[in-house]
Design a protein around this motif. Structure first.
Motif, mmCIF file in Angstrom:
data_model
loop_
_atom_site.group_PDB
_atom_site.id
_atom_site.type_symbol
_atom_site.label_atom_id
_atom_site.label_comp_id
_atom_site.label_asym_id
_atom_site.label_seq_id
_atom_site.Cartn_x
_atom_site.Cartn_y
_atom_site.Cartn_z
ATOM 1 N N ASN A 192 -11.639 52.104 -3.145
ATOM 2 C CA ASN A 192 -10.868 51.299 -3.282
ATOM 3 C C ASN A 192 -8.741 51.971 -3.091
ATOM 4 O OD1 ASN A 192 -12.116 50.356 -4.999
ATOM 5 N ND2 ASN A 192 -11.488 51.746 -7.407
ATOM 6 N N SER A 193 -9.214 52.802 -2.115
ATOM 7 C CA SER A 193 -7.635 53.137 -1.393
ATOM 8 C C SER A 193 -7.962 52.097 -0.327
ATOM 9 C CB SER A 193 -7.166 54.717 -1.147
ATOM 10 O OG SER A 193 -8.711 55.180 0.130
ATOM 11 N N ILE A 194 -8.626 51.993 0.599
ATOM 12 C CA ILE A 194 -9.404 51.710 2.140
ATOM 13 C C ILE A 194 -9.135 50.307 1.489
ATOM 14 C CG2 ILE A 194 -11.616 51.213 3.955
ATOM 15 C CD1 ILE A 194 -9.718 53.972 3.664
ATOM 16 N N LEU A 195 -9.774 49.113 0.606
ATOM 17 C CA LEU A 195 -9.415 48.316 0.483
ATOM 18 C C LEU A 195 -8.141 47.678 -0.069
ATOM 19 C CD1 LEU A 195 -12.525 47.341 -1.728
ATOM 20 C CD2 LEU A 195 -12.364 46.659 0.078
ATOM 21 N N TYR A 196 -7.165 48.031 -0.079
ATOM 22 C CA TYR A 196 -5.869 48.140 -0.021
ATOM 23 C C TYR A 196 -5.172 48.132 1.351
ATOM 24 C CZ TYR A 196 -6.024 47.007 -5.425
ATOM 25 O OH TYR A 196 -6.511 46.335 -6.422
ATOM 26 N N PHE A 197 -4.957 49.396 1.862
ATOM 27 C CA PHE A 197 -5.379 50.177 2.882
ATOM 28 C C PHE A 197 -5.425 48.405 3.801
ATOM 29 C CE2 PHE A 197 -5.111 54.248 2.399
ATOM 30 C CZ PHE A 197 -3.384 54.515 1.524
ATOM 31 N N GLU A 198 -6.812 47.753 4.304
ATOM 32 C CA GLU A 198 -6.541 47.281 4.514
ATOM 33 C C GLU A 198 -6.265 45.141 4.573
ATOM 34 O OE1 GLU A 198 -11.390 46.785 4.873
ATOM 35 O OE2 GLU A 198 -11.338 48.085 6.660
ATOM 36 N N ASN A 199 -5.927 45.501 3.223
ATOM 37 C CA ASN A 199 -4.930 43.958 3.110
ATOM 38 C C ASN A 199 -3.496 44.623 3.784
ATOM 39 O OD1 ASN A 199 -6.503 43.171 1.182
ATOM 40 N ND2 ASN A 199 -6.418 44.369 -0.555
ATOM 41 N N VAL A 200 -3.592 45.569 4.095
ATOM 42 C CA VAL A 200 -1.575 46.235 4.048
ATOM 43 C C VAL A 200 -1.878 45.453 5.330
ATOM 44 C CG1 VAL A 200 -0.445 47.739 5.371
ATOM 45 C CG2 VAL A 200 -1.184 47.649 3.449
ATOM 46 N N ASN A 201 -2.791 45.698 6.623
ATOM 47 C CA ASN A 201 -3.401 45.732 7.782
ATOM 48 C C ASN A 201 -2.826 43.919 8.558
ATOM 49 O OD1 ASN A 201 -3.854 45.473 11.334
ATOM 50 N ND2 ASN A 201 -5.633 45.105 9.914
ATOM 51 N N LYS A 202 -4.456 43.153 6.950
ATOM 52 C CA LYS A 202 -4.258 41.742 7.057
ATOM 53 C C LYS A 202 -3.217 41.161 7.099
ATOM 54 C CE LYS A 202 -6.712 38.358 3.756
ATOM 55 N NZ LYS A 202 -6.474 37.997 3.106
ATOM 56 N N THR A 203 -1.666 41.731 5.837
ATOM 57 C CA THR A 203 -0.480 41.035 5.630
ATOM 58 C C THR A 203 0.036 40.761 7.267
ATOM 59 O OG1 THR A 203 -0.850 41.688 3.815
ATOM 60 C CG2 THR A 203 1.983 41.557 4.466
ATOM 61 N N LEU A 204 -0.002 42.285 7.587
ATOM 62 C CA LEU A 204 0.935 42.653 8.994
ATOM 63 C C LEU A 204 0.309 41.399 10.224
ATOM 64 C CD1 LEU A 204 1.322 46.511 9.088
ATOM 65 C CD2 LEU A 204 3.109 44.819 8.036
ATOM 66 N N GLU A 205 -1.100 41.345 10.363
ATOM 67 C CA GLU A 205 -1.248 40.503 10.978
ATOM 68 C C GLU A 205 -1.307 39.285 11.069
ATOM 69 O OE1 GLU A 205 -3.564 41.247 14.251
ATOM 70 O OE2 GLU A 205 -4.560 43.023 13.765
#
Length: 558
Positions: free
Chosen positions: A284-297
């Protein structure tokens, strides 16, 4: 990013002309307060035209100011904010008004701050602060000091920022006449946020709860969402991970309905990811960290606080032995490092990164070598990766060469005198254009006056209008310009404008403070884009590059 603030006007002012200013200002603010943005702009433009017709400088200044703020809050119109602020500053500079031109500089500073140009924002804040102090405008002076505190918060000088925030809160508590509900809520948030960053969690919780109560009273949903997110971060720090996730998800839903999405969404996802990681729910944590990457991209906005998400992603995919994913996130982190502009690099300091640039490049090379040795990729994929690296090198070479060429063109332009479009009296040209020498001489004489009187700076001027002005026809005029100036009518007019602004920018430093759009309109272009295109066509560089390097022309070398 914290909120920036504008002075709120309530109560009596001390300056001699302040009473008139307050009445004019408040009357216009009340008039537009409940209108939709599109109607606000039209209403303000009408007020501006009325003020111009009455030659009322103060009323014009008020209209320019509110136009600057209303357009500044609109994502599609924010560039107009700088144009109106520039007009306000030029109009009121040296007039001794109580709040102008300080508020014009403040408005520009806020615009720069909200778009991440912190060094430029600080420059405008300091100019505005000096102006406010000279005019004895205490509230505006303290407001500017608060905004400078926001910049201190960004560079990590949290204790100094906290002192400024608490001082401003006490000032508002001691001077109820200056107290505006929305502003007060946002100051409470800034104070709470500073306590949180200083790990003073009890005080952070106290001021967050006070702020939440105040925002609920007046339905201030945006500040409320910020405070709820803060509450979630505090719960994470106090190891109440489930409560943290609930508050952060709640704040995230509210933010998603507003225009301020990028930074706060990334912050929510980052702390939700940390909370799940602390609960041992790694997937679950990785899903949200990948959301962070998506937002920054998507936004390409550097948020130093959340870049640590990449450490978790790289560590996770290293454990999973997924080397391509490791490289992907290392590249992302390198990318966000590279897109920081000079102002952020000078202003944002002391960011503790586990992967600095050198280490990241070294790690990337090691992983690529590992891929080759352990045959994780087939031959085709290795070829693609090699090609990718070659492309990166070519891009770097191209960037260096382009910078070299631009600097060379800049220096050449500095040393070049303004071309005067001298007329070449070619007798053979008369036969070719089939026009009498008398008509040609008349037209050339009128073109000379056209240049000397700088009529070319008028907007929307064309060959048809010019021919009418010269008592001629557009065909004759175009032929003469083409033969004797060696260019089309449009190019002739554009080149005159570019020659004019090149000299103006070198001789008048005030023009360098204008936005590109403001300069474009000043010299007759309809859009910033058409001006930039014409400037580059004539000089080989963009106007923004020319202005930037003018400030440091003594340092430019090739």
């Amino acid at each position: 990013m914290l909120f920036v603030f504008l002075e709120q006007i309530n109560g009596q002012s001390k300056a001699s002309n302040a009473t008139q200013e307050v009445s004019n200002f408040d009357r216009l603010r009340a008039k537009i307060s409940t209108l939709p943005d599109s109607v606000k702009i039209q209403t303000l433009l009408v007020s501006l035209n009325d003020a111009k017709s009455q030659a009322d400088t103060l009323a014009m200044a008020d209209a320019y100011y509110f136009l600057s703020r209303v357009t500044g809050e609109n994502q599609t119109l924010y560039k107009n904010s700088f144009v109106y602020a520039d007009s306000l500053i030029v109009l009121t500079e040296g007039k001794g008004y109580f709040r102008y031109p300080a508020r014009g500089y403040l408005s520009k500073g806020i615009g720069e701050y909200e778009h991440g140009n912190y060094e430029e924002a600080l420059g405008f804040y300091l100019i505005a602060s000096k102006s406010a102090k000279n005019s004895k405008n205490e509230l505006l002076y303290r407001t500017l000091k608060f905004n400078i505190g926001l910049l201190k918060d960004i560079v990590g000088e949290i204790e100094e920022a906290q002192t400024i925030f608490v001082e401003y809160l006490n000032f508002l508590d001691q001077n109820p006449k200056y107290k505006n509900a929305i502003t007060y809520n946002r100051v409470l948030f800034a104070v709470a946020d500073s306590y949180l960053k200083n790990n003073q969690f009890d005080l952070a919780k106290r001021y967050t709860n006070i702020g939440i109560r105040h925002t609920l009273k007046i339905d201030d949903s945006l500040t409320y969402s910020y405070l709820v997110i803060n509450s979630g971060i505090i719960d994470y720090q106090l190891k109440s991970y489930h409560k943290a996730i609930d508050s952060l998800e709640k704040g995230k839903k509210i933010i998603q309905k507003s225009n301020e999405k990028g930074l706060r969404i990334a912050l929510c996802d980052y702390y939700i990811g940390l909370s799940y990681d602390s609960l041992g729910e790694i997937e679950n944590s990785i899903l949200y960290f990948e959301n962070v990457n998506k937002t920054l991209e998507e936004t390409e906005y550097v948020v130093p606080r959340v870049l640590d998400a990449y450490n978790y992603l790289i560590k996770y995919y290293k454990f999973k032995q997924n080397v391509p994913k490791q490289i992907e996130y290392i590249n992302s982190l390198l990318k966000f490092d590279s897109i920081k502009d000079d102002s952020q690099i000078h202003l944002i300091k002391g960011i503790n990164k586990k992967y600095d640039t050198v280490e990241l490049i070294s790690e990337k090379e090691r992983l690529i070598t590992e891929l080759k040795h352990e045959n994780f990729f087939n031959k085709d994929k290795i070829n693609v990766l090699t090609l990718f690296l070659i492309v990166l090198i070519l891009i770097a070479i191209y960037g260096y060469r382009r910078n070299y060429i631009n600097k060379k063109r800049f220096l050449k332009l500095l040393n070049k005198t303004k071309q005067n479009n001298k007329i070449s009296n070619k007798e053979s040209s008369l036969d070719k254009v089939n026009i009498s020498k008398e008509v040609v001489d008349q037209l050339l004489g009128k073109l000379l006056m056209f240049e000397k009187q700088e009529i070319y700076l008028q907007r929307n001027i064309n060959s048809k209008d010019l021919a009418k002005r010269f008592n001629s026809n557009s065909s004759y005029l175009s032929l003469v310009v083409n033969r004797y100036k060696g260019k089309s009518m449009n190019q002739y007019i554009n080149d005159l404008r570019i020659d004019f602004i090149v000299e103006k920018l070198q001789s008048d430093t005030k023009f360098r403070k204008y936005t590109i759009k403001a300069i474009a309109q000043e010299i007759g272009f309809n859009t910033a884009e058409s001006f930039a295109k014409a400037f580059r066509k004539k000089t080989g560089i963009y106007p923004s590059y020319f202005i930037k390097n003018l400030k440091n022309d003594n340092k430019v070398t090739i």
